[in-house]
Every structure is written in C-alpha cells, then in structure tokens.
Design a protein around this motif. Structure first.
Motif, PDB file in Angstrom:
ATOM      1  N   ARG A  26       0.838  -1.201   0.000  1.00 53.37           N
ATOM      2  CA  ARG A  26       0.000   0.000   0.000  1.00 53.37           C
ATOM      3  C   ARG A  26       0.875   1.254   0.000  1.00 53.37           C
ATOM      4  O   ARG A  26       2.029   1.217   0.425  1.00 53.37           O
ATOM      5  CB  ARG A  26      -0.902   0.014   1.223  1.00 53.37           C
ATOM      6  CG  ARG A  26      -1.942  -1.095   1.198  1.00 53.37           C
ATOM      7  CD  ARG A  26      -2.780  -1.010   2.435  1.00 53.37           C
ATOM      8  NE  ARG A  26      -3.669  -2.138   2.559  1.00 53.37           N
ATOM      9  CZ  ARG A  26      -4.943  -2.131   2.221  1.00 53.37           C
ATOM     10  NH1 ARG A  26      -5.489  -1.060   1.705  1.00 53.37           N
ATOM     11  NH2 ARG A  26      -5.690  -3.187   2.388  1.00 53.37           N
ATOM     12  N   LEU A  44      -1.682   0.004   6.616  1.00 53.65           N
ATOM     13  CA  LEU A  44      -0.857   0.333   5.455  1.00 53.65           C
ATOM     14  C   LEU A  44       0.306  -0.641   5.271  1.00 53.65           C
ATOM     15  O   LEU A  44       0.871  -0.731   4.188  1.00 53.65           O
ATOM     16  CB  LEU A  44      -0.325   1.764   5.584  1.00 53.65           C
ATOM     17  CG  LEU A  44      -1.360   2.877   5.468  1.00 53.65           C
ATOM     18  CD1 LEU A  44      -0.725   4.213   5.811  1.00 53.65           C
ATOM     19  CD2 LEU A  44      -1.974   2.917   4.088  1.00 53.65           C
ATOM     20  N   SER A  47      -0.355  -6.178   2.675  1.00 53.84           N
ATOM     21  CA  SER A  47      -0.399  -6.240   1.215  1.00 53.84           C
ATOM     22  C   SER A  47      -1.843  -6.308   0.746  1.00 53.84           C
ATOM     23  O   SER A  47      -2.745  -6.619   1.521  1.00 53.84           O
ATOM     24  CB  SER A  47       0.352  -7.468   0.710  1.00 53.84           C
ATOM     25  OG  SER A  47       1.697  -7.388   1.056  1.00 53.84           O
ATOM     26  N   ILE A  48      -2.041  -6.043  -0.529  1.00 52.65           N
ATOM     27  CA  ILE A  48      -3.385  -6.064  -1.102  1.00 52.65           C
ATOM     28  C   ILE A  48      -3.313  -6.715  -2.481  1.00 52.65           C
ATOM     29  O   ILE A  48      -2.302  -6.610  -3.178  1.00 52.65           O
ATOM     30  CB  ILE A  48      -3.955  -4.623  -1.183  1.00 52.65           C
ATOM     31  CG1 ILE A  48      -5.410  -4.640  -1.592  1.00 52.65           C
ATOM     32  CG2 ILE A  48      -3.142  -3.768  -2.122  1.00 52.65           C
ATOM     33  CD1 ILE A  48      -6.087  -3.300  -1.454  1.00 52.65           C
TER      34      ILE A  48
END
Length: 64
Positions: A26, A44, A47-48
């Motif tokens: 992020r 933040l 992970s995404i």
C-alpha cells in the motif's frame, strides 16, 4: 520479433501469487508517519491483491 524486456520498476512492486493474481504494497507509509494513527499505519503495512482490471497491464510489463 524482439522479446519485450521486463519492466524492473514493476518487478520490484508486484509479486505473482497465483497464475492470475498479483499482490502489492500500500501507498502512504514512507514518511509523515507521526500524525497517522497506529491503526492506520498497521493497515498500510499489509499487502493487497491487485484488481483484475490492472492485472493485464502488469502481466504485459512483466512479460510473463
């Protein structure tokens, strides 16, 4: 036809986790952290998964 080179910037930012999915870190966690809450900074750090819409472009830049 010439082989497309791997984009090194993209290679550093994204990681392939399955045949069709990428993960990324992020944004907004590099500086000015004092005014951000602990909860926000912790979120933040995670992970995404990249959206399906962006996956095709990333795959082309990585030439995989």
């Amino acid at each position: 036809m010439v082989k497309i080179k791997t984009n090194k910037a993209v290679k550093k930012r994204y990681k392939l986790i399955s045949q069709k999915r990428f993960i990324r870190g992020r944004a907004f966690k590099s500086h000015l952290l004092q005014k951000k809450s602990s909860k926000r900074k912790r979120r933040l750090s995670s992970s995404i998964v990249v959206s399906k819409r962006d996956t095709k472009a990333i795959r082309i830049l990585l030439s995989c």
